[in-house]
Enzyme design. Structure first.
Site, short mmCIF file in Angstrom:
data_model
loop_
_atom_site.label_atom_id
_atom_site.label_comp_id
_atom_site.label_asym_id
_atom_site.label_seq_id
_atom_site.Cartn_x
_atom_site.Cartn_y
_atom_site.Cartn_z
N HIS A 1 -4.47 4.84 6.49
CA HIS A 1 -3.41 4.11 5.93
C HIS A 1 -1.35 4.50 6.69
CE1 HIS A 1 -5.72 2.74 2.36
NE2 HIS A 1 -5.85 3.96 2.67
N HIS B 1 -1.63 0.35 -5.11
CA HIS B 1 -2.69 1.86 -4.11
C HIS B 1 -2.12 2.51 -4.20
CE1 HIS B 1 -5.63 2.60 -1.68
NE2 HIS B 1 -6.62 1.45 -1.08
N ALA C 1 -8.04 9.66 11.57
CA ALA C 1 -6.86 9.57 11.10
C ALA C 1 -6.79 8.23 10.22
CB ALA C 1 -6.70 9.19 12.46
N ALA D 1 -19.68 4.97 6.97
CA ALA D 1 -20.53 3.30 8.00
C ALA D 1 -18.97 3.23 7.89
CB ALA D 1 -21.87 3.36 6.61
N SER D 2 -18.21 1.92 6.88
CA SER D 2 -17.63 1.12 7.20
C SER D 2 -17.31 1.63 8.28
CB SER D 2 -17.02 0.69 5.79
OG SER D 2 -15.97 2.05 5.36
N ASP E 1 0.69 -1.26 0.05
CA ASP E 1 -0.16 -0.42 0.09
C ASP E 1 0.85 1.26 0.18
OD1 ASP E 1 -2.38 2.13 0.56
OD2 ASP E 1 -2.25 1.93 2.63
#
Length: 569
Positions: A372, A394, A369, A236-237, A199
């Protein structure tokens, strides 16, 4: 479609996720076995008019579907799972492997589209090991802004390939979530890793990312000092953020009301899986809100990204059936705009302020925050995994480039690092790595109807219509007699104001008439046989002539739409 690889080589490529933030989808293939890691969407930029989502081009997978052994999911964010329903509509029988929360979110998506009962889903735990003939897959725990995040290690005959998923090293995670499993990462690294896909989102941030617990402390402090009603908006996640907002509300004697379908489902999933501990007595429905004092309510809602139909946008513009902004309300945005949403978010903030709310947002308030890792975490991952080869994923190009530099600082030779585009194939053996051709990996656009065959021509036309307007040319023609029976009439929408542009419209009508008449005269003189394409040729001639004329007069390029009504052909 065959890869340009030798029989003993492992092919690794991205169908989405390189040079961009979103639609993550990575493929690892050895001979007749293929595993997919993630299947996400990307949210469209503002110039993609009428487009709701962007997904990957699944053409290679469709043509090689008999080789697919499974789709492995790193975590439950939209840019990693949002494309699954569209993929399964093309290739119905792909087994899915995902952690508990991601599984719950995926099931919700599949149920909406009638795909749940026909889909094979396996719930993963960190210690699971999935074995096929040539390939096998194991997992290691990471931390992110959502529970149940996993890194994925694919064992191939040539070596181990690791895809980190989205991660940061949060050593004080919220709730009962365990810390990242450094021991397992280090063990994989000490045993030898052929390739690391990692990432790159925060490659421009030189430090560690803040712990989610740090944000929780800030949320508690903010909630504690607010007297009026609080509207708390986040992804929401992001169960961690949702959990901390609810904890802060309960500690300050506030009841929690939930708005937005995805947020409601998050509460259901979080409670069922044990991530959210909310007594029924602390939840209230919309009908009870107005019966409580303003300082005893916290509204938890979706819409932190400015989505037009989300709960917060409807509250801001006064179209929500149950909630309206009241003087003294405080709206807390506990998220940063994702790429493509900045303008929408700013517009929403302005609307809320205009309606009388006090809005708290932005990094300066320490209410968000990143999930990643920054450069220090990326270097830590590189040191733990110790890969022979490295491919950053990514992230946009500048992020991939910085991450590649970090890999070189951590001991990966420059010639062993690869900055690729979507579709570029990396062919690997235990002792070699080379670029080996390209597979289709373009963007596929999804509109509000779920249609995924909208091509670039349609997008270009929509942009032209929005920026330059529309000119319609209507004429009735007798092809047999070679006569223009009526018109051409010209209508303008979004191009010029008809009443103030009569001279321009009259000139355009004359030009269109001459184009049609010349075409009819030439057709009759040459006694042209009937041809199915003759009308399209005439329309093309009208478009070409008027485009040149109108640009010369106005320096604008409207979309020109000829409508030819024929009495006889």
């Amino acid at each position: 479609m065959a890869l340009q690889i030798e029989n003993n080589e492992v092919a690794v490529f991205a169908i989405g996720g390189l040079g961009e933030i979103g639609k993550n989808m990575y493929v690892i293939q050895y001979q007749n076995e293929l595993v997919i890691v993630d299947a996400g969407i990307k949210f469209p930029e503002d110039d993609l008019l009428g487009i709701d989502y962007v997904i990957s081009d699944y053409q290679y997978l469709i043509e090689n579907q008999e080789k697919i052994k499974g789709l492995f999911i790193t975590h439950g964010h939209e840019d990693h799972i949002g494309g699954i329903p569209f993929l399964l509509q093309k290739i119905p029988n792909i087994p899915i492997y995902a952690g508990p929360l991601a599984t719950a979110l995926i099931k919700g998506k599949l149920e909406e589209r009638g795909l749940l009962n026909s889909t094979e889903i396996h719930v993963l735990q960190e210690d699971d090991f999935v074995k096929f003939n040539y390939l096998s897959v194991e997992f290691f725990r990471t931390t992110h802004s959502i529970p149940d995040t996993l890194g994925i290690a694919v064992h191939t005959p040539q070596g181990v390939i690791i895809q980190t998923g989205d991660y940061k090293f949060d050593f004080t995670p919220v709730g009962n979530q365990p810390a990242p499993n450094l021991q397992k990462m280090a063990k994989l690294g000490s045993e030898g890793v052929l390739l690391l896909l990692s990432d790159s989102t925060n490659a421009e941030i030189p430090t560690f990312s803040k712990s989610e617990r740090f944000v929780g402390n800030t949320i508690h402090q903010i909630v504690e000092r607010i007297d009026g009603r609080i509207i708390f908006a986040t992804f929401a996640s992001n169960l961690y953020r949702v959990s901390q907002a609810i904890d802060a509300a309960m500690q300050n004697g506030r009841k929690v009301a939930v708005f937005g379908r995805s947020m409601e489902q998050t509460i259901v999933n979080g409670r069922e899986l044990g991530y959210l501990n909310i007594p029924d007595s602390e939840l209230v429905d919309a009908a009870e809100i107005n019966k409580l004092p303003a300082n005893k309510v916290l509204l938890l809602c979706t819409g932190s990204q400015g989505e037009p139909m989300a709960a917060l946008s409807r509250i801001a513009n006064g179209t929500h059936r149950q909630i309206a902004i009241q003087p003294g309300d405080t709206v807390i945005f506990s998220s940063n705009p994702i790429p493509g949403n900045t303008i929408s978010v700013n517009h929403l903030i302005n609307s809320l302020e205009e309606a009388g709310a006090n809005v708290i947002h932005g990094k300066i308030n320490n209410i968000h925050a990143s999930g990643h890792g920054g450069q220090e975490e990326q270097k830590l991952m590189l040191r733990l995994i110790q890969p022979k080869y490295f491919m950053p994923i990514h992230g946009e190009y500048r992020m991939l480039k910085i991450h590649t530099g970090l890999a070189q600082l951590c001991g990966v030779p420059k010639e062993n690092t690869f900055i690729f585009d979507n579709g570029d194939v990396l062919a690997l053996t235990a002792n070699s790595a080379r670029k080996a051709g390209h597979v289709p990996a373009g963007d596929v656009y999804i509109d509000s109807n779920g249609i995924d065959d909208i091509d670039n021509i349609v997008i270009h036309d929509r942009q032209m219509l929005s920026e330059e307007g529309l000119v319609i040319v209507v004429a009735t023609i007798d092809y047999h007699k070679g006569l223009v029976l009526s018109g051409p009439d010209i209508l303008s929408r979004g191009f010029v104001y008809m009443r103030e542009s009569s001279t321009l419209i009259s000139q355009a009508q004359k030009r269109a008439f001459h184009v049609i008449k010349n075409y009819l005269d030439q057709r009759n003189e040459e006694k042209t046989p009937k041809n199915r394409n003759f009308e399209s040729i005439l329309k093309r001639d009208i478009i070409d002539d008027l485009q040149e004329f109108l640009y010369r007069k106005t320096e604008r390029h409207p979309v020109i739409l000829p409508m030819i009504i024929s009495t006889k052909v």
